[in-house]
Design an enzyme around this catalytic site. Structure first.
Site, PDB file in Angstrom:
ATOM      1  N   HIS A  52      33.102  29.950  41.315  1.00 17.64           N
ATOM      2  CA  HIS A  52      34.402  29.632  41.923  1.00 17.64           C
ATOM      3  C   HIS A  52      35.156  28.623  41.046  1.00 17.64           C
ATOM      4  O   HIS A  52      36.321  28.830  40.696  1.00 17.64           O
ATOM      5  CB  HIS A  52      34.136  29.060  43.325  1.00 17.64           C
ATOM      6  CG  HIS A  52      35.338  28.532  44.040  1.00 17.64           C
ATOM      7  ND1 HIS A  52      35.876  29.156  45.136  1.00 17.64           N
ATOM      8  CD2 HIS A  52      36.104  27.432  43.834  1.00 17.64           C
ATOM      9  CE1 HIS A  52      36.922  28.480  45.557  1.00 17.64           C
ATOM     10  NE2 HIS A  52      37.078  27.417  44.789  1.00 17.64           N
ATOM     11  N   GLU A  53      34.458  27.557  40.646  1.00 16.61           N
ATOM     12  CA  GLU A  53      35.109  26.529  39.823  1.00 16.61           C
ATOM     13  C   GLU A  53      35.455  27.056  38.437  1.00 16.61           C
ATOM     14  O   GLU A  53      36.461  26.680  37.843  1.00 16.61           O
ATOM     15  CB  GLU A  53      34.219  25.289  39.698  1.00 16.61           C
ATOM     16  CG  GLU A  53      34.038  24.519  40.989  1.00 16.61           C
ATOM     17  CD  GLU A  53      35.353  24.153  41.661  1.00 16.61           C
ATOM     18  OE1 GLU A  53      36.315  23.789  40.955  1.00 16.61           O
ATOM     19  OE2 GLU A  53      35.428  24.261  42.896  1.00 16.61           O
ATOM     20  N   HIS A  56      38.820  28.736  38.594  1.00 17.13           N
ATOM     21  CA  HIS A  56      39.933  27.780  38.450  1.00 17.13           C
ATOM     22  C   HIS A  56      40.067  27.347  36.986  1.00 17.13           C
ATOM     23  O   HIS A  56      41.151  27.308  36.414  1.00 17.13           O
ATOM     24  CB  HIS A  56      39.666  26.514  39.259  1.00 17.13           C
ATOM     25  CG  HIS A  56      39.719  26.689  40.742  1.00 17.13           C
ATOM     26  ND1 HIS A  56      40.781  27.263  41.384  1.00 17.13           N
ATOM     27  CD2 HIS A  56      38.850  26.322  41.721  1.00 17.13           C
ATOM     28  CE1 HIS A  56      40.558  27.258  42.691  1.00 17.13           C
ATOM     29  NE2 HIS A  56      39.387  26.694  42.923  1.00 17.13           N
ATOM     30  N   ASP A 153      42.136  24.599  48.016  1.00 13.16           N
ATOM     31  CA  ASP A 153      42.887  25.683  47.370  1.00 13.16           C
ATOM     32  C   ASP A 153      44.023  26.220  48.246  1.00 13.16           C
ATOM     33  O   ASP A 153      45.126  26.466  47.761  1.00 13.16           O
ATOM     34  CB  ASP A 153      41.938  26.826  47.005  1.00 13.16           C
ATOM     35  CG  ASP A 153      40.855  26.362  46.043  1.00 13.16           C
ATOM     36  OD1 ASP A 153      41.109  25.384  45.329  1.00 13.16           O
ATOM     37  OD2 ASP A 153      39.780  26.972  46.014  1.00 13.16           O
TER      38      ASP A 153
HETATM   39 ZN   LIG Z   1      38.604  26.049  44.689  1.00 10.09          ZN
END
Ligand SMILES: [Zn+2]
Length: 303
Positions: A52-53, A56, A153
């Site tokens: 997930h990171e 980003h 987010d």
């Molecule tokens: Zn996030």
């Protein structure tokens, strides 16, 4: 005090793990005393947070932002990057990239479940169980991060959406206000769960994190826009609009090229001197603005 330690690199980005991650193992252990399941679930959740990171981070890097590192906390990860410019498109794309990774992983796992079913995989087999847990973890992570609780987010997406039509400061104030309401609801939920003896006090950290981090970012944006950090009337009404465009400082700002952790967006040495695209501002004014709002001019072409 830095309680995290580096465990490796991913796409050239240092990955660190915070010592409180051990708490997650503890919480899982008290909820289910099956060590194998605890280790498995921790590992899977850890991997999903990391991906997930990375979502980003890689999108941010695509926009020329520098990602210093990714730290994995028990309740999620934090990618430290140079400040995101006040731009709806960039902020929105960076924010959506994390949950998008989770939903893509969940989609793959669901496909795997269908494939397993077609191949006659038993419902109580280990791969079936793993895919179910994997889908659940990713749907939960992606969905939870989309809560409109700035600076999570979903809150960033809300600010990016509001920032299309509004001044960035107003958009941030609205997003933080919505985030505080969500934080209060989460706090009430955590307290109710605790009263029933089903929750852990760790759950209370999430609303506190949302409230304080949201406030901290709001103060930063207010100061940047020349407004008082506390806003008007306890911060629940919009501050006065920025009076006028900032004038150039009397003395040129010190060169921030050697500022270490600060990112590409703040590195004046990458800017082209005398760029005709600089428009109506002089070099010092553009530098002053870029120091706060990220790169305003296109990066220099590769030689
Ligand atoms: Zn996030």
């Amino acid at each position: 005090m830095n309680l995290s330690f580096k465990i490796g690199n991913a796409f050239g980005i240092p990955v660190r793990i915070h010592a409180t991650f051990l708490l997650l193992i503890y919480v899982l252990y008290i909820s289910t005393p099956d060590p194998l399941l605890v280790l498995g679930a921790t590992g899977v959740s850890f991997g999903c947070v990391l991906l997930h990171e990375l979502g980003h981070s890689l999108v941010a890097r695509n926009f020329g932002l520098r990602v210093a590192d990714i730290t994995l906390w028990p309740l999620g990860g934090i990618a430290r990057m140079s400040e995101i410019p006040e731009n709806s498109r960039i902020e929105g794309l960076i924010a959506i990239a994390g949950p998008a990774v989770n939903f893509a992983l969940a989609g793959l796992a669901i496909l795997g479940l269908f494939a397993g079913h077609a191949l006659g995989l038993e419902d109580d087999s280990l791969p079936h169980g793993f895919l179910l847990v994997f889908t659940g973890i990713n749907l939960a992570q992606g969905g939870f991060n989309l809560l409109p609780a700035f600076p999570m987010d979903g809150g960033r997406l809300l600010r990016a959406f509001l920032g299309r039509k509004r001044d960035w400061l107003r958009a941030t104030e609205s997003a933080v206000r919505v985030g505080r309401i969500v934080a209060l609801l989460l706090l009430i939920g955590a307290l109710l769960l605790m009263r029933e003896g089903r929750g852990s006090c760790i759950l209370m950290l999430i609303p506190l994190f949302i409230w304080f981090e949201g406030t901290r970012e709001l103060w930063g944006v207010r100061l940047r826009h020349g407004a008082t950090p506390f806003g008007a009337g306890f911060g629940f009404r919009p501050s006065a609009p920025t009076p006028s465009a900032p004038s150039a400082p009397a003395a040129p700002l010190p060169d921030t090229a050697d500022a270490g952790e600060r990112g590409v967006a703040r590195r004046p040495q990458l800017w082209q001197k005398g760029d005709p695209r600089a428009g109506g501002f002089n070099e010092d004014q553009v530098r002053w603005l870029e120091a706060y709002r990220g790169r305003l001019r296109p990066p220099p072409e590769e030689p």
